[in-house]
Design a protein around this motif. Sequence first.
Motif, PDB file in Angstrom:
ATOM      1  N   THR A  22      24.948  -1.071 -34.436  1.00 50.21           N
ATOM      2  CA  THR A  22      25.679  -2.274 -34.062  1.00 50.21           C
ATOM      3  C   THR A  22      24.915  -3.010 -32.974  1.00 50.21           C
ATOM      4  N   TYR A  23      24.594  -4.259 -33.219  1.00 49.81           N
ATOM      5  CA  TYR A  23      23.809  -5.082 -32.297  1.00 49.81           C
ATOM      6  C   TYR A  23      24.622  -6.334 -31.981  1.00 49.81           C
ATOM      7  N   ASP A  32      23.366  -5.623 -26.172  1.00 53.96           N
ATOM      8  CA  ASP A  32      23.391  -4.166 -26.290  1.00 53.96           C
ATOM      9  C   ASP A  32      23.338  -3.718 -27.744  1.00 53.96           C
ATOM     10  N   VAL A  33      22.964  -2.443 -27.917  1.00 53.08           N
ATOM     11  CA  VAL A  33      22.932  -1.805 -29.232  1.00 53.08           C
ATOM     12  C   VAL A  33      23.639  -0.463 -29.138  1.00 53.08           C
ATOM     13  N   TRP A  78      23.757   2.891 -31.505  1.00 56.70           N
ATOM     14  CA  TRP A  78      23.176   3.564 -32.663  1.00 56.70           C
ATOM     15  C   TRP A  78      23.958   4.849 -32.862  1.00 56.70           C
ATOM     16  N   GLY A  84      27.300 -10.813 -33.762  1.00 56.29           N
ATOM     17  CA  GLY A  84      26.746  -9.475 -33.855  1.00 56.29           C
ATOM     18  C   GLY A  84      26.484  -9.062 -35.293  1.00 56.29           C
ATOM     19  N   GLN A 119      25.970  -5.369 -37.960  1.00 55.73           N
ATOM     20  CA  GLN A 119      25.981  -3.924 -38.140  1.00 55.73           C
ATOM     21  C   GLN A 119      25.163  -3.565 -39.372  1.00 55.73           C
ATOM     22  N   ARG A 128      21.109  -3.765 -22.863  1.00 55.53           N
ATOM     23  CA  ARG A 128      20.172  -4.875 -23.063  1.00 55.53           C
ATOM     24  C   ARG A 128      18.950  -4.768 -22.158  1.00 55.53           C
ATOM     25  N   ILE A 168      15.936  -2.711 -23.541  1.00 53.82           N
ATOM     26  CA  ILE A 168      15.233  -3.172 -24.738  1.00 53.82           C
ATOM     27  C   ILE A 168      14.104  -4.106 -24.322  1.00 53.82           C
ATOM     28  N   ILE A 191      13.827  -3.105 -30.585  1.00 56.04           N
ATOM     29  CA  ILE A 191      14.937  -2.160 -30.509  1.00 56.04           C
ATOM     30  C   ILE A 191      14.483  -0.773 -30.963  1.00 56.04           C
ATOM     31  N   TYR A 251      13.097  -1.949 -35.885  1.00 57.07           N
ATOM     32  CA  TYR A 251      14.130  -2.988 -35.806  1.00 57.07           C
ATOM     33  C   TYR A 251      13.711  -3.953 -34.701  1.00 57.07           C
ATOM     34  N   ASP A 286      14.186  -8.063 -33.100  1.00 59.18           N
ATOM     35  CA  ASP A 286      14.878  -9.344 -33.023  1.00 59.18           C
ATOM     36  C   ASP A 286      13.819 -10.361 -32.629  1.00 59.18           C
TER      37      ASP A 286
END
Length: 289
Positions: free
Chosen positions: A69-70, A92-93, A95, A118, A120, A141, A144, A158, A178, A180
């Motif tokens: 979930t990001y 935030d993430v 996992w 967000g 998922q 956050r 990362i 990430i 992963y 962004d």
Amino acid sequence: MTAIREVDEIFQSQTTREGAGVRLKRGFGFHQLPRFDPFLMLDDFRSDRRADYQAGFPWHPHRGMETITYVLDGQVNHEDSLGNTGSIAAGDVQWMTAGSGILHQEMPRGTDAGRLQGFQLWLNLPARYKMMDPRYQNISRDSIPTVELHNQARARVIAGQLGAVRGPVEDDTSDPEYLDVQVPAAATFEYPVTRGRTAFAYVLGGTAAFAGRPGFVGDGNVVLFKDGDLVRLRSGDQGAHLLLVSGKPLGEPISWYGPMVMNTHEEIETALDELDKGTFIKQRGRAAR
């Protein structure tokens, strides 16, 4: 000679409802199996309306897979059968490795203005890991790293590696990557991806052009790539914002029922039977790692 990964297929995300009525867009899922192996599903829950998401995802089980979930805006509150509680805030993430089984709930909460943004991603677990102990990696956050590139493109790492920079996620199940990525107008971004890995991009802002397909791809589209050594894209006049993901295919049979993903139908039946008998959860009241 370096081979540029060309577009295999483009999927337009589809509006659907999940949980207690959350309205979201699904980039890919059950009907695309096993094209995205080891990835199972990608959901985009961006909205400016609380009515789209406030019902949330009340208590439900997971087994045999991971959820990533990001959150980019707003927050998601969570609670689980191990006694963990907390919030995933902007940037935030979380996992979560469900492994042998976990019960949890995820309740989205937007900003004061009602905005939520967000994603998922569901990642399959290899057969040898499906009944491992559940665990979390809660990634703030600030942990990362962001890589600034020469053409003013930038990427949050990430999981995986970009140049000399590694992301904070540790996951040896399928060695996922992963990113962004944000690319300014009319600029090029390149990312090496090892041959044999499944790779896809999800465009969430602006437009981008990819090898093997004329024209630009816009918001809400998933681009699945053919094999090769390098993903290359060129942004449009408004730049491009996208998620870039890859992983090692498992090549294993998939039996999928709701939030449980196993290798055989018999394993799914066992999970459902354990839910009925109250023996589904193998670990209780322990702090997740």
